[in-house]
Motif scaffolding. Structure first.
Motif, mmCIF file in Angstrom:
data_model
loop_
_atom_site.group_PDB
_atom_site.id
_atom_site.type_symbol
_atom_site.label_atom_id
_atom_site.label_comp_id
_atom_site.label_asym_id
_atom_site.label_seq_id
_atom_site.Cartn_x
_atom_site.Cartn_y
_atom_site.Cartn_z
ATOM 1 N N SER A 1 2.645 9.496 1.517
ATOM 2 C CA SER A 1 1.850 10.715 1.643
ATOM 3 C C SER A 1 0.621 10.504 2.524
ATOM 4 O O SER A 1 0.247 11.383 3.299
ATOM 5 N N LEU A 2 0.010 9.325 2.415
ATOM 6 C CA LEU A 2 -1.215 9.036 3.175
ATOM 7 C C LEU A 2 -0.939 8.278 4.471
ATOM 8 O O LEU A 2 -1.858 8.079 5.273
ATOM 9 N N HIS A 3 0.305 7.830 4.659
ATOM 10 C CA HIS A 3 0.669 6.929 5.757
ATOM 11 C C HIS A 3 -0.260 5.713 5.762
ATOM 12 O O HIS A 3 -0.858 5.344 6.767
ATOM 13 N N ASP A 4 -0.362 5.101 4.596
ATOM 14 C CA ASP A 4 -1.227 3.927 4.445
ATOM 15 C C ASP A 4 -0.652 3.055 3.331
ATOM 16 O O ASP A 4 -0.836 3.341 2.149
ATOM 17 N N PHE A 5 0.024 1.984 3.704
ATOM 18 C CA PHE A 5 0.690 1.155 2.704
ATOM 19 C C PHE A 5 -0.228 0.114 2.082
ATOM 20 O O PHE A 5 0.210 -0.686 1.259
ATOM 21 N N SER A 6 -1.506 0.150 2.432
ATOM 22 C CA SER A 6 -2.456 -0.723 1.750
ATOM 23 C C SER A 6 -2.720 -0.238 0.328
ATOM 24 O O SER A 6 -3.253 -0.986 -0.497
ATOM 25 N N VAL A 7 -2.345 1.012 0.024
ATOM 26 C CA VAL A 7 -2.560 1.556 -1.324
ATOM 27 C C VAL A 7 -1.289 1.502 -2.171
ATOM 28 O O VAL A 7 -1.268 2.011 -3.289
ATOM 29 N N SER A 8 -0.248 0.866 -1.669
ATOM 30 C CA SER A 8 1.037 0.897 -2.377
ATOM 31 C C SER A 8 1.020 0.107 -3.682
ATOM 32 O O SER A 8 1.884 0.301 -4.535
#
Length: 279
Positions: A105-112
């Motif tokens: 959703s955010l296009h940010d896999f650091s929050v996965s």
């Protein structure tokens, strides 16, 4: 796709999105998965493959409006929800999969790696964890993925404590994202979650009061709502109030007022407040 944006067009033309949905829906090996446990190599392999599916899906739509529109209209986030269902309903994979959905959703896999319901986790520690993650929270890129995150609440693995903590993660994350910027606020409001959140609040009240229908005394007192942990009730109500500040559809408003009517056709104001908002 990272090296040549033209491959995104070919990916779509060659049914890449459908391949991803197929892989995701069959990613758990039938012969060995039932006996696998957290920490086993097979579980790690499944999670890594799942991460790659979500990462490819995210990259294929990033800064490519045509692909994003094609996926939304021709494949659909409902297909993503159905494909991810086995992963979301399995205790071995649910937390990582929830994180991948947020990352998409955010296009940010650091929050996965955001979701964690280990024995030491509490509602307060979740608040602290999300607060620490605030610098990495950004504008929602794919609203459909946020809807998948919300609807996953219905299929979370059983277990009173863990299920409540996961729901709390989702509600609190949505609330914090809505406060991040006005665009997120508008996007979340466009998902029309108000009616569902209101039903969630009434259902917990009805269970606590022993009423089979929420309208029959379910909202008489917020103190009576004991079926759902207080922290979870509070964040549901806070998110509901937050979204209502931007407005609701006429249908949502009509249904809320109908459900707030008591048996004697008087209005129960307790349905719209009385539970403390979280910090």
């Amino acid at each position: 796709m990272l090296e040549d944006a033209c491959t995104k067009e070919m990916f779509c033309a060659m049914d890449g999105f459908l391949v991803l949905m197929s892989v995701l829906s069959t990613i758990q090996p039938a012969h060995s998965w039932p006996v696998a446990d957290v920490g086993d190599q097979i579980v790690a392999d499944v999670l890594e493959a799942t991460r790659l599916v979500f990462a490819i899906l995210s990259e294929s739509m990033h800064n490519h409006a045509v692909n994003a529109k094609f996926f939304e209209q021709s494949v659909g986030y409902e297909s993503l929800s159905q494909a991810a269902l086995p992963l979301l309903s399995d205790p071995k994979t649910v937390d990582e999969t929830l994180g991948f959905i947020v990352a998409l959703s955010l296009h940010d896999f650091s929050v996965s790696g955001l979701f964690d319901v280990s024995p030491s986790v509490t509602y307060d520690s979740i608040d602290a964890r999300l607060k620490d993650a605030s610098p990495w929270m950004s504008t929602i890129r794919h609203a459909g993925a946020m809807r998948v995150l919300y609807t996953s609440i219905a299929v979370l693995p059983p277990g009173e404590r863990d299920a409540s903590l996961r729901r709390y993660y989702i509600y609190r994350l949505l609330e914090r994202l809505s406060a991040h910027n006005h665009r997120n606020y508008a996007i979340l409001n466009s998902l029309h979650l108000v009616g569902q959140l209101f039903d969630t609040y009434l259902s917990s009240a009805a269970a606590a009061s022993g009423s089979s229908t929420p309208a029959e005394g379910a909202c008489a007192s917020a103190d009576a709502v004991t079926a759902t942990p207080k922290a979870e009730r509070s964040v549901v109500l806070k998110l509901l109030k937050r979204l209502l500040e931007l407005g609701s559809t006429s249908e949502e408003a009509r249904l809320m007022f109908q459900k707030a009517l008591k048996g004697d056709e008087t209005f129960e104001w307790g349905c719209f407040g009385g539970v403390e908002g979280g910090g």
